[in-house]
Design an enzyme around this catalytic site. Structure first.
Site, PDB file in Angstrom:
ATOM      1  N   TYR A 111      -8.091   9.317  -0.773  1.00 41.71           N
ATOM      2  CA  TYR A 111      -8.446  10.124  -1.951  1.00 41.71           C
ATOM      3  C   TYR A 111      -7.609  11.395  -2.104  1.00 41.71           C
ATOM      4  O   TYR A 111      -7.869  12.187  -3.002  1.00 41.71           O
ATOM      5  CB  TYR A 111      -9.927  10.496  -1.902  1.00 41.71           C
ATOM      6  N   LYS A 167     -11.491   0.600  10.224  1.00 42.04           N
ATOM      7  CA  LYS A 167     -10.603  -0.569  10.270  1.00 42.04           C
ATOM      8  C   LYS A 167      -9.482  -0.246  11.262  1.00 42.04           C
ATOM      9  O   LYS A 167      -8.283  -0.389  10.971  1.00 42.04           O
ATOM     10  CB  LYS A 167     -10.068  -0.846   8.849  1.00 42.04           C
ATOM     11  N   ASP A 189     -15.232  -4.842   7.409  1.00 41.13           N
ATOM     12  CA  ASP A 189     -15.543  -6.155   6.828  1.00 41.13           C
ATOM     13  C   ASP A 189     -16.781  -6.749   7.492  1.00 41.13           C
ATOM     14  O   ASP A 189     -17.641  -7.338   6.827  1.00 41.13           O
ATOM     15  CB  ASP A 189     -14.351  -7.119   6.898  1.00 41.13           C
ATOM     16  N   ASP A 247     -17.214   4.934  -0.100  1.00 38.56           N
ATOM     17  CA  ASP A 247     -17.444   4.685  -1.522  1.00 38.56           C
ATOM     18  C   ASP A 247     -17.873   3.230  -1.731  1.00 38.56           C
ATOM     19  O   ASP A 247     -18.873   2.940  -2.399  1.00 38.56           O
ATOM     20  CB  ASP A 247     -16.134   4.979  -2.270  1.00 38.56           C
TER      21      ASP A 247
END
Ligand code: NAI
Length: 336
Positions: free
Chosen positions: A124, A171, A204, A228
């Site tokens: 962001y 991740k 995931d 988000d």
């Protein structure tokens, strides 16, 4: 003495739902002097800036704001007003409680999750480059300072609110350096809080785990982008975006807003559900020390939803925003 709060109606359904929430808070007898300011498209039209200086000055003076959603154009235009506000006021925490509420049609009935999202960095930061025609790059920024600050905030929140476990979502198997730093910093901070269980999951996998059984989780801590996405997924577990509140918090300032956006498909039709913004306003009332009024409004919402009269369309009813608002005001009146 009346509290002074900056009010940002926003655009799309923003003005309809902020108007409903202001009237409901007023009906509960809480005295608030609202200092109204535009942001986003209406502000660009009036001041040529999506976040005018007068708005920032108002929040700096009042310390607290209630905000409706703001349109962010896709693939063009100005930088998101939401991102600008969070950066300018150093609102490093995005808190999103996701809780099952009786009467709201949903897939699960015992969800009680606290989602904490880092609010200032990650993808962001808006650092994107066109390397050459057809080749682009977006930069994910993760710093030890921001990772440590958000991790410590989450553990302290857990202690204060009787939460038992924090799951860090990342991740780091692919983004070994950036998400690796986020994960390692979390593990270091966790050592200072042996009373709170700390674990981690790959993003995931947690999406699947949440859909299979959200009751296995207590608090989630995520970076800006995954926070988000996963918080919208979590909203879907308890009945959708119409019922999930949010708060952007820093050391000095706080902006309370719903998780959802401007809902352009229903804007101006008097269909929007103000509950998520109202729940956000209840977080705000607690922040202002108005605990009794917040609890009274909360009970009124729970009863109204359970009775099922005059609910908005997203909740399976046929009522307009104003009919639902008036039903809530009636219920609050019966408890005063
Ligand atoms: P959205 O959240 O506005 O809408 C998604 C779906 O949920 C739509 O079908 C909408 O009708 C429904 N919905 C959302 N809020 C609702 C409510 N209160 N009552 C009833 N139904 C509701 O997401 P979308 O369409 O992706 O985004 C629209 C705009 O909002 C975009 O410009 C986006 O950038 C902006 N946005 C702004 C946010 C903010 O200001 N904090 C947060 C998220 C999106």
């Amino acid at each position: 003495m009346a509290h002074k709060v900056t009010l940002i109606p926003g655009d799309g359904i923003g003005p309809e739902i902020t108007d409903a929430v202001v009237k409901i808070i007023d009906a509960a007898g809480v005295e608030i002097e609202w200092d109204k300011h535009e942001a986003g498209i209406p502000a660009i039209q009036e001041f040529g800036k999506s976040v005018p200086d007068g708005l920032i000055d108002s929040i700096k003076e009042n310390k607290v704001a209630l905000k409706g959603p703001i349109t962010t154009l896709v693939g063009k235009g100005f930088r998101s007003a939401n991102v600008t506000l969070r950066k300018k006021l150093d609102l490093f925490v995005n808190l999103r409680p996701v809780k099952s509420i009786g009467g709201v049609p949903s897939r699960y009935d015992k969800v009680d999750l606290i989602i904490v999202r880092e609010n200032t960095e990650d993808l962001y930061t808006g650092i994107e480059n066109l390397i050459s025609p057809g080749v682009t790059q977006a930069i994910k920024v993760v710093t030890e300072r921001a990772s440590e600050r958000i991790a410590r905030w989450a553990f302290e929140y857990a202690r204060e609110h009787g939460r038992k476990k924090i799951t860090l979502v990342h991740k780091a198997n692919i983004m070994k350096i950036s998400d690796g730093l986020f994960l390692r910093t979390f593990e270091e901070v966790a050592k200072e809080f042996p009373d709170i269980e700390a674990e981690d999951r790959i993003v995931d996998a947690i999406c699947m785990n949440l859909v299979m059984d959200p009751t296995k989780f207590d608090m989630l801590l995520l970076g800006n982008m995954f926070g988000d996405i996963v918080s919208d997924l979590a909203a879907g577990l308890v009945g959708g975006l119409g019922v999930v509140p949010g708060a952007n918090l820093g050391d000095e300032y706080a902006i309370f807003e719903a998780v959802h956006g401007t809902a352009p498909d229903i804007a101006g039709k008097n269909y929007a559900n103000p509950t998520a913004l109202l729940f956000s306003a209840l977080l705000m009332l607690k922040h202002l020390g108005q605990i009794e009024a917040a609890d009274r409004i909360w009970k009124s919402i729970v009863v109204t939803l359970a009775m099922g009269n005059n609910l908005t369309r997203d909740l399976g009813g046929k009522a307009t925003t104003t009919e639902y608002r008036d039903e809530l005001i009636k219920e609050i009146g019966s408890r005063s």
